[in-house]
Design a protein around this motif. Sequence first.
Motif, short mmCIF file in Angstrom:
data_model
loop_
_atom_site.label_atom_id
_atom_site.label_comp_id
_atom_site.label_asym_id
_atom_site.label_seq_id
_atom_site.Cartn_x
_atom_site.Cartn_y
_atom_site.Cartn_z
N SER A 219 0.74 -1.19 -0.05
CA SER A 219 0.05 0.08 -0.06
C SER A 219 0.95 1.07 -0.04
O SER A 219 2.12 1.04 -0.05
CB SER A 219 -0.97 0.07 1.13
N ARG A 220 0.37 2.46 0.05
CA ARG A 220 1.10 3.61 -0.03
C ARG A 220 1.02 4.16 1.58
O ARG A 220 -0.12 4.05 2.24
CB ARG A 220 0.45 4.70 -0.92
N ASN A 221 1.92 4.67 2.06
CA ASN A 221 1.87 5.68 3.17
C ASN A 221 0.65 6.54 3.19
O ASN A 221 0.34 7.34 2.40
CB ASN A 221 3.12 6.51 3.42
N ALA A 222 -0.25 6.27 4.17
CA ALA A 222 -1.42 7.24 4.24
C ALA A 222 -1.31 8.43 4.99
O ALA A 222 -2.41 9.20 5.25
CB ALA A 222 -2.40 6.29 5.44
N ASP A 223 -0.22 8.80 5.35
CA ASP A 223 0.15 10.08 6.22
C ASP A 223 0.44 11.18 4.80
O ASP A 223 1.35 11.03 4.35
CB ASP A 223 1.06 10.07 7.15
N ASN A 224 -0.76 12.16 4.55
CA ASN A 224 -0.49 12.92 3.32
C ASN A 224 0.56 13.81 3.73
O ASN A 224 1.20 14.61 2.65
CB ASN A 224 -1.85 13.87 3.58
N LYS A 225 1.36 13.85 4.94
CA LYS A 225 2.40 14.78 4.86
C LYS A 225 3.94 14.27 5.15
O LYS A 225 4.67 14.70 5.38
CB LYS A 225 2.32 15.65 6.53
N ASN A 226 3.76 12.84 4.83
CA ASN A 226 4.73 11.72 4.92
C ASN A 226 5.93 12.45 3.71
O ASN A 226 5.58 12.88 2.60
CB ASN A 226 4.47 10.44 4.34
N THR A 227 7.17 12.43 4.16
CA THR A 227 8.09 12.70 3.02
C THR A 227 9.08 11.68 2.84
O THR A 227 9.00 10.51 3.49
CB THR A 227 8.98 13.85 3.47
N ILE A 228 9.84 11.82 1.54
CA ILE A 228 10.72 10.81 1.33
C ILE A 228 11.80 10.18 2.27
O ILE A 228 12.28 11.23 3.27
CB ILE A 228 11.38 10.78 -0.34
N ASP A 229 12.27 8.85 2.12
CA ASP A 229 13.45 8.66 3.12
C ASP A 229 14.52 9.32 2.76
O ASP A 229 14.79 9.29 1.40
CB ASP A 229 13.51 6.95 2.68
N PRO A 230 15.14 9.85 3.94
CA PRO A 230 16.55 10.68 3.67
C PRO A 230 17.27 9.77 2.64
O PRO A 230 18.30 10.55 2.15
CB PRO A 230 16.78 10.71 4.87
N ALA A 231 17.65 8.34 2.89
CA ALA A 231 18.61 7.80 2.11
C ALA A 231 18.37 7.80 0.47
O ALA A 231 19.30 7.85 -0.03
CB ALA A 231 18.26 6.26 2.51
N PHE A 232 17.37 8.41 -0.06
CA PHE A 232 17.04 8.72 -1.30
C PHE A 232 16.68 10.01 -1.53
O PHE A 232 16.11 10.44 -2.61
CB PHE A 232 15.83 7.73 -1.64
N ALA A 233 17.10 10.99 -0.76
CA ALA A 233 16.94 12.38 -0.86
C ALA A 233 17.99 13.23 -1.64
O ALA A 233 17.86 14.03 -2.14
CB ALA A 233 16.81 12.97 0.70
N LYS A 234 19.21 12.45 -1.87
CA LYS A 234 20.47 13.01 -2.32
C LYS A 234 20.07 13.03 -3.84
O LYS A 234 19.47 12.13 -4.57
CB LYS A 234 21.56 12.13 -2.17
N THR A 235 20.40 14.31 -4.52
CA THR A 235 19.76 14.57 -5.78
C THR A 235 21.31 14.51 -6.91
O THR A 235 21.10 14.32 -8.00
CB THR A 235 19.37 15.80 -5.91
N SER A 236 22.44 14.61 -6.08
CA SER A 236 23.62 14.75 -6.99
C SER A 236 24.69 14.07 -6.92
O SER A 236 25.77 14.35 -6.60
CB SER A 236 24.05 16.11 -6.93
N ARG A 237 24.53 12.49 -6.96
CA ARG A 237 25.65 11.54 -6.92
C ARG A 237 26.33 11.77 -8.09
O ARG A 237 26.07 11.91 -9.28
CB ARG A 237 25.00 10.24 -7.07
N PRO A 238 27.71 11.61 -8.07
CA PRO A 238 28.43 11.91 -9.13
C PRO A 238 28.42 10.87 -10.24
O PRO A 238 28.18 9.64 -9.95
CB PRO A 238 30.16 11.64 -8.50
N CYS A 239 28.40 11.39 -11.45
CA CYS A 239 28.40 10.55 -12.77
C CYS A 239 29.68 10.75 -13.62
O CYS A 239 29.95 11.95 -13.83
CB CYS A 239 27.22 10.98 -13.50
N PRO A 240 30.44 9.87 -13.88
CA PRO A 240 30.16 8.45 -13.35
C PRO A 240 30.35 8.13 -11.78
O PRO A 240 31.21 9.22 -11.52
CB PRO A 240 31.00 7.58 -14.30
N PRO A 241 30.07 7.04 -11.22
CA PRO A 241 29.26 5.98 -12.15
C PRO A 241 27.66 6.17 -11.89
O PRO A 241 27.10 5.28 -12.59
CB PRO A 241 29.66 4.80 -11.20
#
Length: 227
Positions: free
Chosen positions: A58-80
């Motif tokens: 199912s999906r989290n029922a809390d309308n104020k829930n935010t994404i897991d901090p482990a997946f909040a990073k936007t700028s991992r170096p490329c490569p890799p």
Amino acid sequence: MKIKLFVLAVASTFALGSQAATFQNSSFNWNNTSSAPAVKAGKPVGIVKGVLEVAGISRNADNKNTIDPAFAKTSRPCPPFCINATNPFAPAKVETVTELDVIHAARDSANGDTSVLVVDARTPGWVKKGTIPHAINVPFTKLNSKALAKDPMAVVEILTDKFGVKDLDGILGFGNAKTIYNFCNGAWCGQSPASIRALLAIGYPEHKIKYYRGGMNAWKSLGLTTK
């Protein structure tokens, strides 16, 4: 499709080249679903309209829930950590699938359908942080081109033990091979693509390999259940 084992290591040295599935909307058969939310909080958060739970997902029922901090990073170096194409395996016809397709596959697997398998290709450390319900873990480190070149028989053991492939006196039989829904951390992650390329090199049927490109990053951003 069949291929002699002794060519596996050779096949692994060849690159497979440079590299959206349509989900059944109104016609999709959501068997074993529930319309009752697990938690009453704010406005309902459905998977699709009228469906709040499928096979424990199912999906989290809390309308104020935010994404897991482990997946909040936007700028991992490329490569890799570069952005994968929609189909990074072309010209191989590996289908790229969505969350709904994965939920469908997970439900079928949970209900005893042995022809499908949801596979988490990440390393165990990532899996411990949460994975898709009903998925199994086959780390890409055990199923990639390096593993295939180093110890092809260990790869064959994975195929026969987990993926429904038959070892017929040195020949691999894919007639009863499972349809695999392979994922890792997201569009920037190379772990499941590495496993898929190894499967293609071995001769695994293209139509039995599905690539969930969004991975755990997309899964978490939608507040979907993890185990």
